[in-house]
Design a protein around this motif. Structure first.
Motif: not given
Length: 755
Positions: A660, A682, A684-685, A706, A708
């Motif tokens: 993630k 997955e 996210q960062k 995904h 972000k």
């Protein structure tokens, strides 16, 4: 609260009995009396569990208070006994023969006093009556309450949520603004013509469970065209629970101060104050709140307690770790006021939040001081304090702190985090029952030899202090469970020498109960490295300034730590970490930090199936580390800093299934980053930092559906230009909600929002 008091008293009964067993020369009558008290406490504990839910019955409530007070008395007399024994032994130096004689003299001198107090406790036990009649009354009381509850409770009429048909969307929007907005004060206006339902809508939001559960205090005020501000504030003060006698009816400034102070005076920790879960667990253990369970450490049992509270929505998680575990928490606002009131009523904690505050409790057990200017002049009620916490240190001098604490003879928990201290407070070592001591984020530089007097100490927190060496006498603290001593000295970017640990003498093999040890420098002879093998309960190990020659002995010691969860290793400058001698690494390892040159990535890393975070810094590998890391089944966070001199970094399809968070930093020769379809599904960062040759966007970044956050630090201008909204390559990152670029220049950080 009575149950907690009984549990704590039982904890100290067991401790004193253990002391009796070790010394062997304690009067048999005293031992019998203490063991009898233990049996009564266990019986009381069972009956208190049976009485749960019957607290509203005044007769049973009084019995519970009497049991609580007796538990406090038992705890006090046991603590007094242990304090006197320990104080007199530390005060003199004797040969073994003289020591034994002196100990017997101490016991004889204490027996009469202790036994007389125990007789008084037994008399009180007789006064409150046997416990069995209490138990017999429970069902009767519950039945009586059940027969009248429906008719005696008047539920005020409330606006039902299904009565606001047509306002569902505005209502949801208002609730979201109130419960998901920032922590700053705000005004929300609801505008509409007369009769359109504004009041109905706002009332439904005000009375909703979501809003009531989110805020600690609520007030409903009607403001006409002509109003007096004093009357409005008075009404607000009444609604949020300020006693009538404390409400000033004139003077807006005075009223506002009362309002502000009331909202700020909120276990032990102030309103909206979050506490690290690890810190909370260590405090619970030091207080004796955590009961032993077969096959589990106290830390594991405490973590189960906390998870149960979170699961029941009694505790709110304010910050989650990247692996999904709670990192910090606080009380739900809905429960906070009730718990504070209950705690003070049960003499569990007293809160001092104003300069002239004073506690009404006769024997204060825990003291939370929210205002540095609070008058803490000596009072007999403070002599029973077991734990003390200070907040808002401004204006409080070290001498003032010392004058207060020197009177807290029975103190078990002392948290001086952020205190204005330049030197280790000498008075602390006279608090010989202390189990938890935090001097975190103070300016102390040394720890005295007299630290040995704190023989009960379990946690010593010296993080972010200037302590770089510990005295040899600290090795006498055989009950130590957590030793946390390190300081990060970070200016702009982290370097190998940006963290400082402590040097200490060999002899740590005696700390067999130790759970956390971080960060320690090995001695020149390498004795500490070998002694680590005795620390088989260790859950966190942090070592710095390692040399290549330490490798074999270090690996041998580490693989005997079957409970190890966190391993943090740093080499000394210009040395390598030699870690490829561990055929059976700790099976439950979750966090791995390797900082320093590696000739090759240790092969055992690929077998760490429970690993969810790995940080590699300044490894200097010839090839990419991704081949070894990509199949780790539970890896959630990966941070790579100056790991390889390669020009290309390829994330293969179908790999890093749970990742993630990814950080790539100081890959000085990296010019191409390839993200194949199906990798890191997955993520996210993504953070890219100081990769000076990386001038084109990662190929396949559009596959990270995904993602972000994309954060950039000192990346090349050509790279940042491709993220501009006018760029031809902008479509590759259009799915990413947040894109920020930071650039350090002339010691100032500039920021660019590219979202």
């Amino acid at each position: 609260m009575a149950e907690i008091a009984v549990s704590v008293a039982l904890f100290f009964i067991e401790e004193v009995i253990s002391y009796f067993d070790n010394k062997g020369n304690v009067g048999s009558d005293l031992q019998a009396e203490v063991r009898a008290l233990g049996r009564w406490l266990r019986k009381a504990q069972a009956h208190l569990k049976d009485m749960e839910g019957a607290e509203s019955n005044e007769s049973l409530k009084e019995h519970m208070h009497q049991i609580r007070d007796l538990a406090y008395d038992i705890e006090d007399v046991l603590n007094e006994y242990m304090l006197c024994v320990q104080h007199r032994i530390h005060k003199h130096k004797f040969s073994n023969k003289a020591h034994g004689f002196f100990t017997s003299v101490i016991h004889r001198s204490l027996l009469n006093d202790v036994e007389s107090k125990i007789k008084e406790i037994k008399r009180k036990i007789g006064e409150i009556g046997a416990l069995d009649p209490i138990r017999a009354n429970i069902n009767v009381a519950s039945a009586e309450e059940g027969s009248t509850s429906s008719s005696s409770v008047n539920v005020p009429p409330q606006l039902l949520e299904d009565e606001i048909i047509g306002f569902e969307n505005p209502r949801k929007k208002l609730v979201h603004q109130l419960t998901r907005g920032g922590s700053s004060r705000s005004t929300i206006s609801v505008v509409g013509p007369a009769g359109s339902g504004k009041t109905t809508l706002v009332k439904s939001v005000y009375e909703s469970k979501e809003v009531r559960g989110h805020f600690d205090s609520h007030a409903w005020l009607r403001v006409s065209c002509f109003f007096k501000l004093e009357k409005l504030i008075c009404s607000m003060l009444k609604q949020i629970g300020v006693p009538k006698e404390l409400i000033p009816h004139e003077g807006v400034d005075v009223q506002a101060k009362v309002l502000r102070d009331h909202l700020q005076q909120k276990s032990i920790f102030p309103e909206d104050h979050s506490i690290e879960c690890g810190r909370l667990i260590r405090l619970w253990i030091a207080e004796g709140f955590v009961m032993k369970e077969r096959g589990k450490t106290l830390e594991e049992v405490a973590e189960e307690y906390l998870n149960e509270l979170i699961g029941r929505n009694l505790v709110h998680v304010s910050k989650w770790d990247f692996d999904g575990r709670a990192r910090s928490c606080r009380l739900q606002n809905l429960l906070l006021e009730f718990i504070v009131s209950k705690s003070e009523d049960e003499n569990f904690v007293s809160i001092l939040s104003e300069p002239n505050d004073s506690s009404s409790s006769e024997k204060v057990r825990r003291l939370s001081i929210h205002n540095a200017g609070t008058n803490l002049s000596w009072s007999t009620r403070f002599s029973w304090v077991r734990s003390t916490f200070f907040f808002r240190w401004d204006g409080l001098s070290p001498s003032h702190i010392g004058n207060v604490l020197c009177n807290f003879r029975y103190l078990r928990v002392l948290d001086l985090q952020d205190a204005p201290l330049e030197e280790f407070p000498e008075y602390v070592v006279d608090l010989s029952l202390l189990r938890y001591l935090s001097l975190r984020r103070t300016n102390i530089k040394t720890v005295p030899k007299s630290i040995k007097k704190l023989s009960h100490l379990q946690t010593l927190d010296l993080r972010q202090t200037y302590v770089t060496e510990l005295p040899a006498k600290i090795l006498q603290l055989q009950n130590l469970r957590n030793l946390l001593v390190y300081r990060y000295n970070v200016q702009n970017y982290v370097t190998l020498n940006s963290v400082e640990g402590v040097a200490m003498s060999a002899g740590i093999g005696g700390w067999t109960a130790l759970q956390k040890l971080s960060l320690v420098k090995p001695d020149k002879q390498g004795k500490i490295i070998k002694e680590l093998e005795a620390l088989k309960q260790l859950r966190k190990l942090g070592l710095i300034d390692l040399k290549r020659k330490d490798g074999k002995n270090l690996c041998s010691s580490i693989q005997k730590m079957q409970s190890l969860l966190t391993l943090d290793l740093s080499s000394i400058r210009n040395e390598s970490l030699d870690l490829d001698h561990m055929p059976s690494p700790p099976p439950h390892l979750q966090r791995l930090y390797l900082k320093g040159h590696l000739e090759k990535l240790p092969g055992w890393i690929s077998s760490l199936h429970n690993l969810f975070r790995i940080v590699l810094k300044w490894s200097g590998l010839q090839g990419s580390p991704l081949g070894t890391l990509q199949d780790l089944a539970n890896l959630v966070a990966l941070e790579l800093v100056d790991v390889t001199s390669g020009k290309e970094l390829v994330f293969r399809a179908g790999k890093f299934r749970k990742l993630k968070i990814l950080r790539i930093e100081q890959f000085h020769r990296l010019h191409t980053m390839i993200i194949e379809e199906g990798t890191m599904p997955e993520l996210q960062k993504l953070t890219l930092c100081r990769c000076v040759e990386l001038k084109i966007l990662p190929l396949g970044i559009n596959n990270l559906t995904h993602l972000k956050e994309l954060l950039l630090y000192d990346m090349p201008k050509d790279f940042v230009a491709q993220l501009q909204k006018t760029s031809d390559d902008r479509d590759m990152v259009s799915h990413i909600p947040l894109i920020h670029s930071f650039t350090l220049g002339s010691n100032q950080l500039s920021f660019q929002n590219l979202s």
